[in-house]
Scaffold this active site. Structure first.
Site, short mmCIF file in Angstrom:
data_model
loop_
_atom_site.label_atom_id
_atom_site.label_comp_id
_atom_site.label_asym_id
_atom_site.label_seq_id
_atom_site.Cartn_x
_atom_site.Cartn_y
_atom_site.Cartn_z
N GLY A 242 0.77 -1.24 0.00
CA GLY A 242 0.00 0.00 0.00
C GLY A 242 0.80 1.29 0.00
O GLY A 242 0.33 2.31 0.50
N MET B 271 -4.24 -7.46 -6.93
CA MET B 271 -3.70 -8.60 -7.68
C MET B 271 -4.76 -9.47 -8.37
O MET B 271 -4.48 -10.61 -8.72
CB MET B 271 -2.82 -9.46 -6.75
CG MET B 271 -1.64 -8.73 -6.16
SD MET B 271 -0.63 -7.90 -7.41
CE MET B 271 0.18 -9.31 -8.14
N LEU C 53 -10.23 -7.70 -13.09
CA LEU C 53 -11.65 -7.34 -13.07
C LEU C 53 -12.31 -7.74 -14.38
O LEU C 53 -11.76 -7.52 -15.46
CB LEU C 53 -11.81 -5.82 -12.88
CG LEU C 53 -11.08 -5.19 -11.70
CD1 LEU C 53 -11.43 -3.72 -11.61
CD2 LEU C 53 -11.38 -5.90 -10.40
N ASN D 112 -5.60 2.32 -12.99
CA ASN D 112 -4.59 1.42 -12.42
C ASN D 112 -3.21 2.03 -12.59
O ASN D 112 -2.99 2.83 -13.49
CB ASN D 112 -4.66 0.07 -13.18
CG ASN D 112 -3.67 -0.95 -12.63
OD1 ASN D 112 -3.51 -1.09 -11.41
ND2 ASN D 112 -2.99 -1.66 -13.51
N HIS E 122 0.71 0.82 -13.26
CA HIS E 122 1.49 -0.36 -13.67
C HIS E 122 2.98 0.00 -13.72
O HIS E 122 3.34 1.06 -14.25
CB HIS E 122 1.01 -0.84 -15.05
CG HIS E 122 1.73 -2.07 -15.49
ND1 HIS E 122 1.43 -3.32 -14.99
CD2 HIS E 122 2.77 -2.25 -16.34
CE1 HIS E 122 2.24 -4.20 -15.52
NE2 HIS E 122 3.07 -3.59 -16.35
C1 GRF Z 1 3.14 -1.19 -7.70
O1 GRF Z 1 4.43 -1.44 -8.16
C2 GRF Z 1 2.18 -1.03 -8.85
O2 GRF Z 1 2.77 -0.53 -10.00
C3 GRF Z 1 1.70 -2.43 -9.07
O3 GRF Z 1 1.63 -2.99 -7.78
C4 GRF Z 1 2.56 -2.35 -6.92
C5 GRF Z 1 1.82 -1.91 -5.69
O4 GRF Z 1 2.67 -1.41 -4.72
N1 GRF Z 1 0.43 -2.43 -9.77
P1 GRF Z 1 2.12 -0.79 -3.35
O5 GRF Z 1 1.30 -1.88 -2.67
O6 GRF Z 1 1.32 0.40 -3.67
O7 GRF Z 1 3.36 -0.47 -2.58
#
Ligand code: GRF
Length: 202
Positions: free
Chosen positions: A12, A92, A95, A109, A111
């Site tokens: 998070g 993870m 959807l 999102n 990425h």
């Molecule tokens: C991030 O690297 C994001 O790009 C990917 O998941 C990770 C989440 O990290 N989708 P966090 O839980 O916000 O630290």
């Protein structure tokens, strides 16, 4: 007040960056609810610490796609909390169309690569193994494809000769923490529009 709902499965740090940015900039945005599929997600703890409603809706183990009933629960909690925008922050699960159609052009999102390069898991590792000299991160709208929706913002991160997956991911995350809150702010201000695959920012 513009209300966002955040879905997170892990540590998070993006959730925290969003919360901090809203506070620092005194933005008329509130995080209405944080939902996780993982009861041990540190994201839930971060939300509770900030006085934000934090809910775990467990999903079937070993399934990347949300089941029908589970999906209904996610959608109804987001609707109950009158969420204007759904932000996936390290969520993870994939959807499906019904979820996406419940929030048309209202799901985004982050990425960890310069899409369309390296969609899917551990994109920083993919970039390192491929040998690219630059990678980065992308904020995009969510559509039915995997990491395939219209791109809102991107930031570039150089790949250094002695990078490990950990060092590279850390530098990518530093940029994520800048562009994700910024994208949310721009959307909340009504400055973002989509035409086909292209996103325009006023
Ligand atoms: C991030 O690297 C994001 O790009 C990917 O998941 C990770 C989440 O990290 N989708 P966090 O839980 O916000 O630290």
């Amino acid at each position: 007040m513009f209300t966002i709902g955040i879905l997170a499965s892990g540590k998070g740090t993006n959730l925290q960056a969003i919360i901090d940015y809203i506070k620092e900039e005194n933005l008329p945005i509130r995080v209405g609810v944080v939902i996780s599929d993982n009861e041990d997600a540190f994201a839930l703890e971060r939300a509770r610490k900030e006085g934000i409603k934090a809910i775990c809706i467990p999903c079937e183990k070993y399934k990347t796609i949300l089941g029908k009933e589970v999906e209904k629960k996610y959608v109804s909690i987001l609707k109950e909390n009158k969420v204007d925008l759904v932000c996936l922050a390290g969520f993870m699960r994939v959807l499906k169309t019904t979820f996406i159609k419940s929030f048309p052009n209202r799901i985004i999102n982050i990425h960890p690569s310069l899409l369309p390069a390296f969609p899917g898991l551990e994109a920083w590792k993919q970039a390192l193994e491929y040998g690219v000299k630059f990678t980065g991160c992308t904020v995009h709208f969510v559509n039915e494809g995997i990491d395939a929706g219209p791109i809102i913002l991107q930031a570039v991160v150089p790949v250094l000769p002695d990078d490990t997956p950990e060092t590279l991911h850390k530098r990518i995350q530093e940029k994520e923490h800048i562009i994700y809150p910024l994208a949310i702010k721009l959307i909340s201000e009504g400055r973002v529009s989509i035409v086909g695959r292209k996103v325009y920012i006023k």
